[in-house]
Design an enzyme around this catalytic site. Sequence first.
Site, PDB file in Angstrom:
ATOM      1  N   CYS A 381       0.810  -1.229  -0.479  1.00 28.68           N
ATOM      2  CA  CYS A 381       0.188   0.229   0.032  1.00 28.68           C
ATOM      3  C   CYS A 381       0.302   1.154   0.241  1.00 28.68           C
ATOM      4  O   CYS A 381       1.418   2.110  -1.063  1.00 28.68           O
ATOM      5  CB  CYS A 381      -1.447   0.048   1.030  1.00 28.68           C
ATOM      6  SG  CYS A 381      -2.722   0.718   0.700  1.00 28.68           S
ATOM      7  N   HIS A 507      -3.368  -4.777   0.573  1.00 26.56           N
ATOM      8  CA  HIS A 507      -2.315  -5.189   1.911  1.00 26.56           C
ATOM      9  C   HIS A 507      -2.866  -6.675   1.666  1.00 26.56           C
ATOM     10  O   HIS A 507      -3.669  -7.464   2.581  1.00 26.56           O
ATOM     11  CB  HIS A 507      -3.268  -5.086   3.048  1.00 26.56           C
ATOM     12  CG  HIS A 507      -3.256  -3.527   3.008  1.00 26.56           C
ATOM     13  ND1 HIS A 507      -2.342  -3.235   4.012  1.00 26.56           N
ATOM     14  CD2 HIS A 507      -3.946  -2.465   2.816  1.00 26.56           C
ATOM     15  CE1 HIS A 507      -2.411  -1.960   4.439  1.00 26.56           C
ATOM     16  NE2 HIS A 507      -3.412  -1.129   3.299  1.00 26.56           N
ATOM     17  N   GLU A 509      -0.910  -8.842   3.790  1.00 24.44           N
ATOM     18  CA  GLU A 509      -0.702  -9.494   4.630  1.00 24.44           C
ATOM     19  C   GLU A 509      -2.263 -10.071   5.056  1.00 24.44           C
ATOM     20  O   GLU A 509      -1.891 -11.389   6.755  1.00 24.44           O
ATOM     21  CB  GLU A 509      -0.362  -8.045   5.643  1.00 24.44           C
ATOM     22  CG  GLU A 509      -0.513  -7.439   5.956  1.00 24.44           C
ATOM     23  CD  GLU A 509      -0.740  -6.125   5.102  1.00 24.44           C
ATOM     24  OE1 GLU A 509      -0.542  -6.479   4.029  1.00 24.44           O
ATOM     25  OE2 GLU A 509      -0.925  -5.375   5.617  1.00 24.44           O
TER      26      GLU A 509
HETATM   27  N1  GLN Z   1      -1.818   6.987   2.617  1.00 28.23           N
HETATM   28  C1  GLN Z   1      -1.827   6.299   1.349  1.00 28.23           C
HETATM   29  C2  GLN Z   1      -3.415   6.832   0.976  1.00 28.23           C
HETATM   30  O1  GLN Z   1      -4.541   6.910   1.740  1.00 28.23           O
HETATM   31  C3  GLN Z   1      -1.741   4.753   1.767  1.00 28.23           C
HETATM   32  C4  GLN Z   1      -2.109   3.565   3.061  1.00 28.23           C
HETATM   33  C5  GLN Z   1      -2.106   2.590   2.895  1.00 28.23           C
HETATM   34  O2  GLN Z   1      -1.051   3.024   2.534  1.00 28.23           O
HETATM   35  N2  GLN Z   1      -3.191   1.779   3.758  1.00 28.23           N
HETATM   36  O3  GLN Z   1      -3.384   6.165  -0.429  1.00 28.23           O
END
Ligand code: GLN
Length: 546
Positions: A381, A507, A509
């Site tokens: 992400c 994600h 994970e």
């Molecule tokens: N801050 C980034 C976004 O909002 C990444 C978010 C995250 O890593 N969950 O896109």
Amino acid sequence: MSKYIFVTGGVVSSVGKGITVASVGTILKNRQITVSVQKLDPYLNVDPGTMSPYQHGEVFVTQDGAETDLDLGNYERFIDVNLTAESNVTSGQIYSEVIAKERRGDYLGGTIQVVPHVTGEIKERFKRLAQSSQAEVVIIEIGGTVGDIEGQPFLEAIRQMRNDVGRENVLYVHVTLLPYLSSTQELKTKPTQHSVNELRRMGIQPDIIICRSDYPISEGTRDKISLFCDVKQQAVISLPTVSTIYEVPLILEDAGLGQLIVSQLSLKAEPPDLSQWQEIVRGLKECHETVTITLVGKYVELKDAYYSVREALHHAALYHNKDINLLWVQSEDLERDDGEALLRSTQGILVPGGFGIRGIEGMVKAARYARNNKIPYLGLCLGMQVMVIEFARFALGSEKANSTEFNATTPYPVIDLLPEQKETTNKGGTMRLGNYPCQLIDDSQAAKAYGQGLVYERHRHRFEFNNEFRSRLQEAGMIYSGLSPDERLVEVCELANHPWMVSCQFHPEFGSRPGRPHPLFRDFIGVAKNVLREGAQPPLPLSSSL
Ligand code: GLN
């Protein structure tokens, strides 16, 4: 009709209640009993999505896009189920619903009270999950510790349930701590007696007490708890601290907890089969060579902020018969001139999710180091956005390339708000959340890892790769190995001319399980384990001619 197991916590928090609940689920599921799980969080937030990771630890995202407590991650990993928004209930949700009903006029003429309206709404959530899951047993964990002010309506609701659905259908389990006094070298039972008294004051008599302690408890201690707390001796279960959380189901099974629950709730059950689980624990406890992985994050002081990431790394290492030597690096520390020294011995760099500008330049430095030194890199992400920023600075020849999250006026906004986010003002529950499809391109590292073309993964973000820069970065060697099926969003990217630098906007994970590591984590460790770094000794060539 479902039966209910309510699990409360005594004496202190962080006593391992979530793992205990997950383990109870495991031992029931292994008897072919269907289970579902719910976590009650007494705080007033509607969900943990707006809380700082320092306050709350990781926010676990369900497939249907709910931002939930990290205990749900343990439930999913242990019971191997995919849960939904119904599995996490907070006071914020309950009060919002009751007040919305009052405004609508649902209670016209009535005075709205904690009992019966708030407790009624809580019980409604229990029953809704029982109905939708059709589980034979619904296990419900009450967050916090008995005695907390916010927890009172939840305890009152679970007390009422015994009358509502029948005594034979409800079981109360209390997980408590027995502190060890080194001066007298004994485990003390008094705090447990007090917390059971507190429960009784609320009208709840526990049926089973699970005693967490640093040492196994003696027969004498069990007798004492049994006598003072009015619980059968075999229902006082010892749960000493263990080296891996995955051992807890085995310990509870050995202590007879499975049989006890089956007989108390008169459940139909098959003989337990925990052989797969035993296999996993055996693997985790064996000593293996280590793979050194560095996690570069901004919340590293609180390891729980990256709970699922850490677990996914362990699952992947187990697959390769390795142990993880996990180095936690605060990204701000990398920003110092000599920061790169922190990465000198690592075999793989992982940059996880996060929000806000603090520490971003340190993460960019980590991505640059990985690219230049051909160190395996996995970006999750924010970790993908950081990889894109770093690569764009190189490809476009400008250190000004950035995300508009960190620099609203950058001339090279390579990461920008998702179009549907531009009008969003409310912060709670408004990100791009939950499962979305991603089409992988043939022959990419990502497609090789997954072994299939179309995958569904869980998301939690507001920003995305800015398509204006797609062709320029592609010319410089970036591969868009995963796209949304309409090709609008870059979901996975990787670098040509690098052994393994792969990042995803989602994600992975959250989908990893012990015994079934996530493919991206699995391949990341698979490549990292062969990387030789400073101080590492390559195996000597065994040649008879020497
Ligand atoms: N801050 C980034 C976004 O909002 C990444 C978010 C995250 O890593 N969950 O896109």
